[in-house]
Design an enzyme around this catalytic site. Structure first.
Site, PDB file in Angstrom:
ATOM      1  N   CYS A   1       0.819  -1.207   0.000  1.00  0.00           N
ATOM      2  CA  CYS A   1       0.000   0.000   0.000  1.00  0.00           C
ATOM      3  C   CYS A   1       0.855   1.260   0.000  1.00  0.00           C
ATOM      4  O   CYS A   1       2.047   1.234   0.272  1.00  0.00           O
ATOM      5  CB  CYS A   1      -0.892   0.052   1.248  1.00  0.00           C
ATOM      6  SG  CYS A   1      -2.006  -1.354   1.400  1.00  0.00           S
TER       7      CYS A   1
ATOM      8  N   GLY B   1       0.289   0.517  -5.012  1.00  0.00           N
ATOM      9  CA  GLY B   1      -0.928  -0.276  -4.934  1.00  0.00           C
ATOM     10  C   GLY B   1      -1.963   0.236  -5.900  1.00  0.00           C
ATOM     11  O   GLY B   1      -2.229   1.444  -5.942  1.00  0.00           O
TER      12      GLY B   1
ATOM     13  N   ASN C   1       0.195   0.655   5.624  1.00  0.00           N
ATOM     14  CA  ASN C   1       1.144   0.094   4.659  1.00  0.00           C
ATOM     15  C   ASN C   1       2.032  -0.887   5.396  1.00  0.00           C
ATOM     16  O   ASN C   1       2.669  -0.535   6.380  1.00  0.00           O
ATOM     17  CB  ASN C   1       1.989   1.205   4.031  1.00  0.00           C
ATOM     18  CG  ASN C   1       3.127   0.676   3.155  1.00  0.00           C
ATOM     19  OD1 ASN C   1       4.197   1.242   3.125  1.00  0.00           O
ATOM     20  ND2 ASN C   1       2.885  -0.412   2.448  1.00  0.00           N
ATOM     21  N   GLY C   2       2.083  -2.124   4.919  1.00  0.00           N
ATOM     22  CA  GLY C   2       2.910  -3.144   5.551  1.00  0.00           C
ATOM     23  C   GLY C   2       2.164  -4.444   5.679  1.00  0.00           C
ATOM     24  O   GLY C   2       1.198  -4.707   4.968  1.00  0.00           O
TER      25      GLY C   2
ATOM     26  N   TYR D   1      13.734  -1.638  -6.232  1.00  0.00           N
ATOM     27  CA  TYR D   1      12.609  -1.602  -7.163  1.00  0.00           C
ATOM     28  C   TYR D   1      11.369  -0.863  -6.676  1.00  0.00           C
ATOM     29  O   TYR D   1      10.756  -0.103  -7.419  1.00  0.00           O
ATOM     30  CB  TYR D   1      12.220  -3.042  -7.529  1.00  0.00           C
ATOM     31  CG  TYR D   1      10.892  -3.140  -8.239  1.00  0.00           C
ATOM     32  CD1 TYR D   1      10.728  -2.598  -9.511  1.00  0.00           C
ATOM     33  CD2 TYR D   1       9.810  -3.758  -7.644  1.00  0.00           C
ATOM     34  CE1 TYR D   1       9.502  -2.671 -10.170  1.00  0.00           C
ATOM     35  CE2 TYR D   1       8.586  -3.840  -8.294  1.00  0.00           C
ATOM     36  CZ  TYR D   1       8.442  -3.301  -9.555  1.00  0.00           C
ATOM     37  OH  TYR D   1       7.237  -3.367 -10.186  1.00  0.00           O
TER      38      TYR D   1
END
Length: 500
Positions: free
Chosen positions: A23, A50, A124-125, A269
């Site tokens: 996310c 995301g 996020n995670g 990346y």
């Protein structure tokens, strides 16, 4: 709504899934600003993190309003929907699912009601002790389990229920008591009607930064999102820190001591190249990875070319170090995403050409160095090498600006299972044979880490080494142990797979 592609900038075969971050999160506190539009453009800058759903919640001191749906940020929101999101606080989220299916009910921000008001939360995670947190919820606040019965299966929903469960404590006090019990990778951005909060796990696995507006504050997954909305970079949200922002300004509390283990794959990346993480601009790291790769795996060739767009900075570095000219041998269709229209058998056989097409005049008769950031399953690289040789390339030398990916991630990147990772059971030369390249070189772990300008002990390299800095759940740890003892079996299965 039409869903976006699994990754915007990783060039894959149609239907092929690459490494995907969970996310992107964004939060803003700014009186007198159109915070919903700031959140919209912040999420637009974080779209690469995301693409399955997007949502924004706003608060005006009295109530919270949320709008979310499946699809890309540009598909979900309109001028009308943004106009309806009024207030001086906003929390935004763009999601790729790693826990919980890809459904509207799992889109974020999630909402919860406390004794004092409402909470909207974006995450996020990936948490590694969700079952323990669910047990804690059942023990402490059984009445709040009803918030999970709507079908929201995410770890974020469990966390939201715990945050809102205590009727005798403020949201801030509840967070400071709860977050030390939360394990895994997390960047939380959440709010009630009056206050914006942000918190980051003690390891700082995922990035989270703080920015300053003329009339307020911004928190975001990446510094590039600050640039988009005109916020100046202040600092990172520190690992183990909880920040609160309200009409009295910003205050900071610590709920855990820092044990930094930032994800190295953000540098390789995941993050945008124009983002800075812990003082290092990602683009600079990727160019340096390419330079080091040229030192470690030199080859005589005519052109260095990237797999666009993810391999471009490393290809520039490889060209600079080797002296081999940089060139573009592939043209990318920027508008190809996931489609519900099934290609015919003829189109399906063309495979990667839906996204990339060779420039025959550039590559015919030439010895090529093709630079990419990583190899996951190998299917895309196999198709790419075949396509380049069919277009007349004399030789194709593949160079990868990271080590072999041999382990799954439990901290928010949806890598394939280990049995699907081509490098988990094959040596580099066996991978080379599988993809049909004339040579293959992976960047060393030491070269990759050095390019980040970070201390080796401060980085998580689990997807390359199998050394996980945060304790894994029992089931995952058992699976890891079994895999460690079963590499020969995996290798045998992999030979069958790649020869098909």
């Amino acid at each position: 709504m039409i869903r976006g592609d699994g990754q915007l900038n990783h060039d894959l075969l149609p239907g092929e899934k690459g490494p995907q971050d969970k996310c992107g999160v964004f939060g803003v506190w700014a009186e007198g600003e159109e915070v919903a539009k700031l959140a919209y453009f912040g999420l637009y800058a974080l779209q690469h993190r995301g693409q399955e759903s997007a949502g924004i919640a706003t608060a005006n001191g009295e109530k919270i309003v949320v709008f979310k749906d499946m699809g890309l940020v540009s598909q979900v929101f309109s001028e009308a929907s943004l106009e309806s999101l009024t207030g001086h606080i906003a929390v935004g989220h763009t999601r790729y699912s790693t826990t919980g299916a890809s459904h509207w009910k799992n889109a974020q921000p999630t909402l919860g009601r406390t004794a004092y008001g409402t909470v909207a939360l974006g995450h996020n995670g990936n948490l590694t002790n969700t079952s323990e947190l669910l047990a804690l919820l059942q023990e402490r606040y059984p009445e709040h389990q009803s918030e999970l019965r709507g079908g929201n299966t995410t770890d974020t929903a469990v966390l939201t229920a715990l945050l809102t469960g205590n009727p005798d404590s403020s949201l801030e006090a509840t967070a400071l008591e709860l977050f030390p019990k939360v394990k895994g990778a997390f960047c939380f951005v959440f709010m009630d009607e009056n206050t914006l909060y942000a918190a980051r796990d003690p390891q700082g696995v995922r990035p989270l930064v703080l920015g300053r507006l003329e009339r307020g504050w911004v928190v975001a997954s990446e510094s590039a999102a600050l640039d988009i909305v005109g916020a100046s970079y202040v600092r990172e949200v520190e690992p183990g820190e909880l920040i609160a922002i309200d009409e009295n300004g910003l205050r900071s509390s610590r709920f855990a001591q820092e044990k930094r283990a930032g994800c190295v794959f953000e540098y390789v990346y995941l993050a945008r190249p124009d983002t800075a993480i812990n003082g290092r601009v990602v683009y600079e790291s990727r160019v340096e990875m390419g330079r080091t790769l040229a030192k470690e795996y030199p080859v005589e060739a005519d052109i260095v070319m990237p797999t666009p767009e993810s391999g471009t900075p490393a290809a520039i570095g490889y060209s600079e170090q080797s002296g081999i000219p940089f060139g573009h041998g592939l043209v990318k269709n920027a508008y190809v995403g996931r489609t519900f229209i099934q290609p015919s058998q003829t189109i399906r056989q063309l495979g990667i050409r839906l996204k990339l097409n060779p420039l025959r005049e550039v590559i015919a008769g030439k010895r090529l160095v093709v630079v990419d950031d990583s190899i996951v399953r190998g299917n895309t690289q196999r198709a790419l090498v075949k396509m380049l040789k069919e277009a007349g390339a004399a030789e194709v030398h593949v160079r990868i600006s990271s080590p072999p990916i041999t382990w799954p991630c439990f901290y928010g990147i949806d890598f394939a299972s280990r049995a699907e990772l081509i490098a988990s059971g094959l040596a580099a030369d066996e991978v080379r044979q599988s993809i049909g390249a004339d040579s293959l070189g992976y960047l060393s772990k030491e070269g990759m880490i050095a390019a980040t300008n970070q201390e080796p002990a401060s980085l998580c390299t689990a997807c390359f080494t199998g050394e996980y800095p945060i304790e894994l759940p029992a089931a995952e740890q058992l699976g890891k142990n079994l895999l460690e003892r079963g590499v020969a079996t995996i290798k045998e299965e992999k030979h069958v797979h790649v020869d098909d």
